[in-house]
Design a protein around this motif. Structure first.
Motif, PDB file in Angstrom:
ATOM      1  N   SER A  62       7.632 -11.861 -16.650  1.00 51.57           N
ATOM      2  CA  SER A  62       7.472 -13.169 -16.005  1.00 51.57           C
ATOM      3  C   SER A  62       6.022 -13.529 -15.712  1.00 51.57           C
ATOM      4  O   SER A  62       5.643 -14.695 -15.748  1.00 51.57           O
ATOM      5  N   LEU A  63       5.186 -12.553 -15.380  1.00 48.57           N
ATOM      6  CA  LEU A  63       3.822 -12.855 -14.961  1.00 48.57           C
ATOM      7  C   LEU A  63       2.787 -12.543 -16.039  1.00 48.57           C
ATOM      8  O   LEU A  63       1.586 -12.581 -15.765  1.00 48.57           O
ATOM      9  N   ASP A  64       3.238 -12.247 -17.253  1.00 46.58           N
ATOM     10  CA  ASP A  64       2.299 -11.906 -18.328  1.00 46.58           C
ATOM     11  C   ASP A  64       1.246 -12.995 -18.501  1.00 46.58           C
ATOM     12  O   ASP A  64       1.567 -14.153 -18.776  1.00 46.58           O
ATOM     13  N   GLY A  65      -0.026 -12.632 -18.355  1.00 49.29           N
ATOM     14  CA  GLY A  65      -1.114 -13.567 -18.595  1.00 49.29           C
ATOM     15  C   GLY A  65      -1.253 -14.679 -17.586  1.00 49.29           C
ATOM     16  O   GLY A  65      -1.960 -15.656 -17.843  1.00 49.29           O
ATOM     17  N   MET A  66      -0.580 -14.580 -16.457  1.00 49.90           N
ATOM     18  CA  MET A  66      -0.612 -15.663 -15.471  1.00 49.90           C
ATOM     19  C   MET A  66      -1.759 -15.462 -14.469  1.00 49.90           C
ATOM     20  O   MET A  66      -1.860 -14.418 -13.834  1.00 49.90           O
ATOM     21  N   PRO A  67      -2.642 -16.460 -14.309  1.00 51.67           N
ATOM     22  CA  PRO A  67      -3.685 -16.356 -13.276  1.00 51.67           C
ATOM     23  C   PRO A  67      -3.054 -16.349 -11.877  1.00 51.67           C
ATOM     24  O   PRO A  67      -2.149 -17.140 -11.585  1.00 51.67           O
ATOM     25  N   VAL A  68      -3.522 -15.445 -11.023  1.00 52.19           N
ATOM     26  CA  VAL A  68      -2.954 -15.298  -9.684  1.00 52.19           C
ATOM     27  C   VAL A  68      -4.061 -15.274  -8.641  1.00 52.19           C
ATOM     28  O   VAL A  68      -5.059 -14.560  -8.799  1.00 52.19           O
ATOM     29  N   LEU A  69      -3.877 -16.055  -7.600  1.00 53.92           N
ATOM     30  CA  LEU A  69      -4.752 -16.008  -6.425  1.00 53.92           C
ATOM     31  C   LEU A  69      -3.991 -15.267  -5.324  1.00 53.92           C
ATOM     32  O   LEU A  69      -2.911 -15.694  -4.925  1.00 53.92           O
ATOM     33  N   ILE A  70      -4.555 -14.154  -4.871  1.00 54.49           N
ATOM     34  CA  ILE A  70      -3.870 -13.348  -3.857  1.00 54.49           C
ATOM     35  C   ILE A  70      -4.478 -13.588  -2.476  1.00 54.49           C
ATOM     36  O   ILE A  70      -5.681 -13.826  -2.337  1.00 54.49           O
ATOM     37  N   ALA A  71      -3.620 -13.487  -1.448  1.00 51.51           N
ATOM     38  CA  ALA A  71      -4.070 -13.693  -0.074  1.00 51.51           C
ATOM     39  C   ALA A  71      -3.132 -12.944   0.868  1.00 51.51           C
ATOM     40  O   ALA A  71      -1.981 -12.649   0.512  1.00 51.51           O
ATOM     41  N   ALA A  72      -3.632 -12.633   2.054  1.00 52.67           N
ATOM     42  CA  ALA A  72      -2.818 -11.914   3.035  1.00 52.67           C
ATOM     43  C   ALA A  72      -3.250 -12.293   4.439  1.00 52.67           C
ATOM     44  O   ALA A  72      -4.379 -12.761   4.668  1.00 52.67           O
ATOM     45  N   THR A  73      -2.332 -12.092   5.379  1.00 51.42           N
ATOM     46  CA  THR A  73      -2.623 -12.309   6.792  1.00 51.42           C
ATOM     47  C   THR A  73      -2.341 -11.017   7.557  1.00 51.42           C
ATOM     48  O   THR A  73      -1.566 -10.168   7.107  1.00 51.42           O
ATOM     49  N   GLY A  74      -2.966 -10.886   8.716  1.00 47.79           N
ATOM     50  CA  GLY A  74      -2.739  -9.700   9.533  1.00 47.79           C
ATOM     51  C   GLY A  74      -3.276  -9.897  10.939  1.00 47.79           C
ATOM     52  O   GLY A  74      -3.960 -10.892  11.229  1.00 47.79           O
ATOM     53  N   GLY A  75      -2.960  -8.946  11.795  1.00 46.97           N
ATOM     54  CA  GLY A  75      -3.358  -9.076  13.192  1.00 46.97           C
ATOM     55  C   GLY A  75      -4.859  -8.958  13.393  1.00 46.97           C
ATOM     56  O   GLY A  75      -5.434  -9.660  14.234  1.00 46.97           O
ATOM     57  N   THR A  76      -5.502  -8.067  12.628  1.00 47.20           N
ATOM     58  CA  THR A  76      -6.945  -7.888  12.773  1.00 47.20           C
ATOM     59  C   THR A  76      -7.592  -7.781  11.404  1.00 47.20           C
ATOM     60  O   THR A  76      -6.914  -7.560  10.387  1.00 47.20           O
ATOM     61  N   GLU A  77      -8.929  -7.863  11.401  1.00 48.66           N
ATOM     62  CA  GLU A  77      -9.681  -7.761  10.149  1.00 48.66           C
ATOM     63  C   GLU A  77      -9.577  -6.373   9.526  1.00 48.66           C
ATOM     64  O   GLU A  77      -9.869  -6.190   8.341  1.00 48.66           O
ATOM     65  N   ARG A  78      -9.165  -5.380  10.305  1.00 47.44           N
ATOM     66  CA  ARG A  78      -9.131  -4.002   9.801  1.00 47.44           C
ATOM     67  C   ARG A  78      -8.145  -3.806   8.653  1.00 47.44           C
ATOM     68  O   ARG A  78      -8.218  -2.818   7.933  1.00 47.44           O
ATOM     69  N   HIS A  79      -7.212  -4.759   8.495  1.00 51.17           N
ATOM     70  CA  HIS A  79      -6.215  -4.612   7.432  1.00 51.17           C
ATOM     71  C   HIS A  79      -6.599  -5.365   6.152  1.00 51.17           C
ATOM     72  O   HIS A  79      -5.792  -5.452   5.235  1.00 51.17           O
ATOM     73  N   SER A  80      -7.813  -5.882   6.075  1.00 57.18           N
ATOM     74  CA  SER A  80      -8.164  -6.763   4.962  1.00 57.18           C
ATOM     75  C   SER A  80      -8.152  -6.052   3.603  1.00 57.18           C
ATOM     76  O   SER A  80      -7.997  -6.699   2.570  1.00 57.18           O
ATOM     77  N   LEU A  81      -8.319  -4.732   3.591  1.00 56.92           N
ATOM     78  CA  LEU A  81      -8.324  -4.013   2.309  1.00 56.92           C
ATOM     79  C   LEU A  81      -6.945  -3.981   1.649  1.00 56.92           C
ATOM     80  O   LEU A  81      -6.817  -3.503   0.512  1.00 56.92           O
ATOM     81  N   VAL A  82      -5.931  -4.476   2.339  1.00 53.34           N
ATOM     82  CA  VAL A  82      -4.605  -4.562   1.714  1.00 53.34           C
ATOM     83  C   VAL A  82      -4.673  -5.367   0.415  1.00 53.34           C
ATOM     84  O   VAL A  82      -3.913  -5.120  -0.527  1.00 53.34           O
ATOM     85  N   LEU A  83      -5.605  -6.305   0.349  1.00 57.88           N
ATOM     86  CA  LEU A  83      -5.747  -7.117  -0.866  1.00 57.88           C
ATOM     87  C   LEU A  83      -6.131  -6.253  -2.060  1.00 57.88           C
ATOM     88  O   LEU A  83      -5.631  -6.452  -3.171  1.00 57.88           O
ATOM     89  N   GLU A  84      -7.026  -5.300  -1.813  1.00 61.60           N
ATOM     90  CA  GLU A  84      -7.580  -4.522  -2.920  1.00 61.60           C
ATOM     91  C   GLU A  84      -6.766  -3.276  -3.246  1.00 61.60           C
ATOM     92  O   GLU A  84      -6.714  -2.858  -4.397  1.00 61.60           O
ATOM     93  N   HIS A  85      -6.158  -2.652  -2.240  1.00 55.18           N
ATOM     94  CA  HIS A  85      -5.443  -1.415  -2.554  1.00 55.18           C
ATOM     95  C   HIS A  85      -3.940  -1.618  -2.728  1.00 55.18           C
ATOM     96  O   HIS A  85      -3.232  -0.675  -3.112  1.00 55.18           O
ATOM     97  N   SER A  86      -3.421  -2.821  -2.454  1.00 50.63           N
ATOM     98  CA  SER A  86      -1.987  -3.056  -2.644  1.00 50.63           C
ATOM     99  C   SER A  86      -1.709  -4.231  -3.582  1.00 50.63           C
ATOM    100  O   SER A  86      -1.061  -4.077  -4.616  1.00 50.63           O
ATOM    101  N   LEU A  87      -2.206  -5.417  -3.208  1.00 51.66           N
ATOM    102  CA  LEU A  87      -1.838  -6.601  -4.000  1.00 51.66           C
ATOM    103  C   LEU A  87      -2.463  -6.600  -5.386  1.00 51.66           C
ATOM    104  O   LEU A  87      -1.781  -6.832  -6.393  1.00 51.66           O
ATOM    105  N   ARG A  88      -3.764  -6.361  -5.474  1.00 49.59           N
ATOM    106  CA  ARG A  88      -4.431  -6.441  -6.769  1.00 49.59           C
ATOM    107  C   ARG A  88      -3.851  -5.421  -7.775  1.00 49.59           C
ATOM    108  O   ARG A  88      -3.544  -5.794  -8.921  1.00 49.59           O
ATOM    109  N   PRO A  89      -3.640  -4.163  -7.403  1.00 50.78           N
ATOM    110  CA  PRO A  89      -3.033  -3.221  -8.361  1.00 50.78           C
ATOM    111  C   PRO A  89      -1.627  -3.632  -8.789  1.00 50.78           C
ATOM    112  O   PRO A  89      -1.256  -3.465  -9.958  1.00 50.78           O
TER     113      PRO A  89
END
Length: 208
Positions: A103-130
């Motif tokens: 379904s997502l083959d070759g599809m451009p994706v913009l990823i984003a996340a929310t959280g309680g504090t800035e300390r969780h911001s790496l979720v974008l790089e170690h979870s969503l992007r992979p």
């Protein structure tokens, strides 16, 4: 007409995750020619039971299939999840677990996340992007993370500029990729075989 699906996994109403998805969608809309884009919203909170049923039984409800069809036929995706326990939410992962693989083959994706504090911001790089890379999507280099404090206060958190920068990069990626053809569904043979087993009907002789 360009179609960009917006998938949001906020659990509450109102939801900061949905708010971030809305702001990203609007920023992307402003960066494309007027009237040239539609942004259908897929609010995963409404598909919780259908997603669990699909996980346990393998059968997709008509409502969930319609959401899959909307996403599969889109030219791009904006995906936003809350950060739970240092990763994406279970609801968010469940949706992409049962989404058919091409379904997502070759599809451009913009990823984003929310959280309680800035300390969780790496979720974008170690979870969503992979995860989206595994699904053969093309993930935009600039992602957006918003902590609770970004939505209140004096409005000087820089969230608006981060949203605008990410939207600009995503639109450049979308333009470079050009129009997208929906991938052919896979697993048809497997589905036919399962139907034959359940109904006692030989493959290829199903009267329906």
């Amino acid at each position: 007409m360009t179609t960009i699906a917006v998938v949001t996994a906020g659990l509450r109403e109102p939801s900061s995750t949905r708010l971030l998805a809305d702001r990203l969608a609007e920023a992307v809309r402003k960066d494309l020619p007027a009237g040239s884009v539609e942004l259908p919203m897929i609010d995963l909170r409404l598909y919780g039971k259908a997603l669990m049923d699909a996980t346990l039984t393998g059968f997709i409800s008509p409502e969930l299939q319609a959401a899959f069809d909307t996403l599969t036929s889109a030219d791009g995706l904006i995906a936003v999840t809350p950060a739970f326990n240092a990763s994406y939410s279970g609801l968010f992962k469940l949706f992409f677990d049962v989404l058919p693989l091409p379904s997502l083959d070759g599809m451009p994706v913009l990823i984003a996340a929310t959280g309680g504090t800035e300390r969780h911001s790496l979720v974008l790089e170690h979870s969503l992007r992979p995860m989206f890379s595994y699904l053969h999507a093309i993930v935009a280099p600039t992602a957006v993370y918003a902590a609770t404090g970004d939505f209140g206060g004096d409005g000087n958190s820089g969230l608006s500029s981060r949203i605008d920068r990410a939207a600009e990069g995503f639109v450049r990626l979308l333009t470079a990729c050009g129009p997208r053809s929906a991938p052919a569904p896979s697993g048809g043979d497997e589905l036919d075989q399962m139907r034959a087993l359940l109904g006692g009907i030989p493959k290829g002789n199903n009267p329906n």
